[in-house]
Scaffold this motif. Structure first.
Motif, PDB file in Angstrom:
ATOM      1  N   ASP A   1      -0.543   5.637   5.039  1.00 40.11           N
ATOM      2  CA  ASP A   1      -0.210   4.036   5.246  1.00 40.11           C
ATOM      3  C   ASP A   1      -1.198   3.224   4.237  1.00 40.11           C
ATOM      4  O   ASP A   1      -0.944   2.522   3.323  1.00 40.11           O
TER       5      ASP A   1
ATOM      6  N   LYS B   1      -1.152   1.358   0.778  1.00 35.37           N
ATOM      7  CA  LYS B   1      -1.563  -0.104   0.919  1.00 35.37           C
ATOM      8  C   LYS B   1      -2.480  -0.553  -0.135  1.00 35.37           C
ATOM      9  O   LYS B   1      -2.436  -1.651  -0.964  1.00 35.37           O
TER      10      LYS B   1
ATOM     11  N   ARG C   1      -1.699  -0.318  -3.718  1.00 33.52           N
ATOM     12  CA  ARG C   1      -1.073  -1.531  -4.249  1.00 33.52           C
ATOM     13  C   ARG C   1      -2.045  -2.717  -4.212  1.00 33.52           C
ATOM     14  O   ARG C   1      -1.840  -3.707  -4.958  1.00 33.52           O
ATOM     15  N   ARG C   2      -2.588  -2.925  -3.166  1.00 34.75           N
ATOM     16  CA  ARG C   2      -3.769  -4.216  -2.982  1.00 34.75           C
ATOM     17  C   ARG C   2      -4.628  -4.030  -4.269  1.00 34.75           C
ATOM     18  O   ARG C   2      -5.194  -5.149  -4.694  1.00 34.75           O
TER      19      ARG C   2
ATOM     20  N   HIS D   1      -7.225  -4.102   6.748  1.00 32.26           N
ATOM     21  CA  HIS D   1      -6.909  -2.911   7.375  1.00 32.26           C
ATOM     22  C   HIS D   1      -7.427  -2.815   8.717  1.00 32.26           C
ATOM     23  O   HIS D   1      -8.436  -3.583   8.986  1.00 32.26           O
TER      24      HIS D   1
END
Length: 424
Positions: A120, A124, A127-128, A302
Motif C-alpha cells: 500500500d 501510494k 503515485r505521490r 505515511h
C-alpha cells in the motif's frame, strides 16, 4: 466439509483467513508449538513445515535467541512511535542496517507492520511521486497476471488472481490498475502503448511469483522489464515480501537477477516471522525531493502506530545476525541444488507430475488435472508433512533454511508417494 449448519454457526469466534469457512470448520489444525523445521499440533502431531509457515519461518521455529532479543527489548522499551520529531533507537539502527544491505543504492527505509502494508505504501508513494513532479495523469499501477500482493486496498486492486479482486462492487477497489501478461514482454509493451506511458505510474512485480503458482522469471525477463520501465519513465516496484532476506540465495532477489528497482517491498524474512514487520526500500530519485531543506518541501503522509515498532526491530536485528552467523544464504544455494535434482527426478518418474519449478529454496510441483493438489496437501499432513495447494493445481515447497539434506529428501519422497496414492 462440514454438513451441519449448526456446527458451522457454532464454530470458534476466530474467523479463519482466506478460507471457505464450512470447508475448514471442524478440520482446523491447532498449532501449539514449533521446533526448528517442525510444528506440533495440540493433539500431538509433529509435522515437517514444508512451507515455512506462509513463506516466512526462514531460520526455523522457536529459537530462544530471538525470544531473548524480544524480552530484553521489552524490558527496556516495548516501543515508541516514529512520528514527527520522535523516533526509537531500534528503528534507527535497523533502518541503517537495511539500507546497507539494500540492492538500491543510498536507499531510505519506510517501516511498517507487514507485506500488505508495504505494498500500500509503495503504490501510494509511486503515485505521490508523479503528482509531486506535476505529471498528474501518471496514476495507473500495472501488475502481472497471477500476481499476489497482499490484501489491503492496493494489494487487492492490483492482484493478478481475479478471485482476490471480486465481490467489492467494482473491477478494482483502487481505480486505475491493469494487468500485464505473466511472461510476454512484447504484449506488455503493447499494453503500455495502449494505456499510454504518460498515464502509468509504476509496474509492481514479484521477482518469483509465489501464491500464483511458483513462477520464476524467464531468463532475462526482469532485466528487460526494468529496461522497458526506464524507457517509458515508469517506476519499477519489486515485491520481495517472499524472496527478501535469503530465499533465493542472495539477500534480495534483485541481486540474483541483476535489477535495481525504484522501490522494493519486504516483510516475512526480515524477522523470520518472529514479529510482524515490513517496509519499503526507497531509491534516491523518490526520497530526495522530500528531504530538501526548502520551504516548499512536500510531506509524504505515511505512518502507522506500529511503524518502526522497537521490539519488532530488535527481533529483526537478531534474525539478521542468525542469517549471517550461520551462513544460511550459502546454505540456501546448496538446498536449491538438491531441490532441483530431487524434483527433476520426481517429475521424470511420476506421470502425475506435470511440471516442477524451482528458484532458490522455493519450488512448485504442478500436478495433472486428475490429481487434486488440495487432496494431496491434506494427505501429506496425515503422513507428517506440510505443503500448500496454490493456483494451477500446484504444491508449494519452501521449507526453512535450516532444513537438513535428509529432511528435504524425505519431503520430496513423501510428495511422490502421496501423489501416486491419490492418482490411483
Amino acid at each position: 466439509m462440514s454438513t451441519s449448519t449448526g456446527a458451522v454457526l457454532d464454530a470458534p469466534a476466530l474467523w479463519p483467513a482466506q478460507a471457505h469457512v464450512p470447508s475448514v470448520v471442524g478440520r482446523q489444525l491447532v498449532i501449539e508449538r514449533g521446533e526448528g523445521s517442525y510444528i506440533v499440533t495440540a493433539d500431538g502431531r509433529r509435522l515437517f513445515d514444508g512451507t515455512a509457515g506462509l513463506w516466512h519461518a526462514n531460520i526455523g521455529h522457536s529459537r530462544p535467541e530471538l525470544a531473548e532479543a524480544a524480552a530484553e527489548q521489552m524490558r527496556r522499551l516495548e516501543t515508541y512511535h516514529i512520528f514527527g520529531r520522535f523516533v526509537n533507537d531500534q528503528a534507527l539502527t535497523l533502518a541503517d542496517r537495511l539500507s546497507a544491505l539494500s540492492p538500491i543504492p543510498d536507499s531510505k527505509v519506510i517501516l511498517n507492520s507487514g507485506g500488505s502494508d508495504a505494498i500500500d505504501v509503495a503504490c501510494k508513494l509511486a503515485r505521490r511521486h508523479w503528482q509531486r513532479e506535476g505529471r498528474l495523469d501518471k496514476r495507473v499501477i500495472l501488475s502481472r497476471q497471477f500476481a499476489y500482493h497482499g490484501l489491503h486496498a492496493f494489494g487487492t486492486s492490483i492482484a493478478g488472481l481475479d478471485f482476490n479482486r471480486e465481490g467489492y462492487g467494482g473491477e478494482s477497489l483502487v481505480p486505475e490498475t491493469a494487468r500485464i501478461p505473466l511472461h510476454d514482454l512484447d504484449a506488455t509493451i503493447e499494453l503500455i502503448a495502449e494505456i499510454g506511458a504518460d498515464r502509468i505510474a509504476a509496474v509492481v512485480t514479484e521477482p518469483i511469483q509465489g501464491t500464483g503458482g511458483v513462477h520464476p522469471p524467464q531468463e532475462g525477463y526482469l532485466r528487460r522489464l526494468a529496461d522497458i520501465c526506464e524507457a517509458n519513465d515508469i517506476l519499477l516496484i519489486l515485491d520481495e515480501v517472499i524472496t527478501g532476506f535469503g530465499r533465493t540465495g542472495t539477500m534480495f532477489a534483485a541481486e540474483r537477477f541483476g535489477v535495481t528497482p525504484d522501490l522494493l517491498t519486504f516483510a516475512k524474512g526480515v524477522t523470520s516471522g518472529y514479529a510482524p514487520l515490513g517496509g519499503v526500500l526507497v531509491g534516491a530519485r523518490i526520497w530526495q525531493p522530500f528531504y530538501r531543506d526548502d520551504a516548499d518541501t512536500p510531506i509524504f503522509r505515511h505512518g502507522a502506530t506500529y511503524a518502526g515498532h522497537a521490539t519488532a526491530c530488535a527481533v529483526a536485528m537478531r534474525n539478521l545476525d542468525v542469517l549471517e552467523q550461520e551462513a544460511l544464504l550459502p546454505r540456501v544455494k546448496d538446498l536449491e541444488s538438491q531441490m532441483v535434482d530431487g524434483l527433476d527426478a520426481l517429475a521424470a518418474r511420476n506421470p502425475s507430475v506435470r511440471e516442477v519449478r524451482v528458484c532458490g529454496f522455493l519450488g512448485g510441483v504442478s500436478l495433472v488435472d486428475t490429481v487434486d493438489a488440495v487432496r494431496v496437501a491434506d494427505a501429506l499432513i496425515d503422513v507428517g508433512f506440510v505443503s500448500r495447494p496454490l493456483r494451477g493445481n500446484t504444491l508449494q515447497l519452501s521449507p526453512p533454511f535450516i532444513t537438513t539434506d535428509d529432511e528435504l529428501r524425505d519431503y520430496i519422497d513423501a510428495i511422490d508417494a502421496t501423489v501416486t496414492a491419490e492418482a490411483q
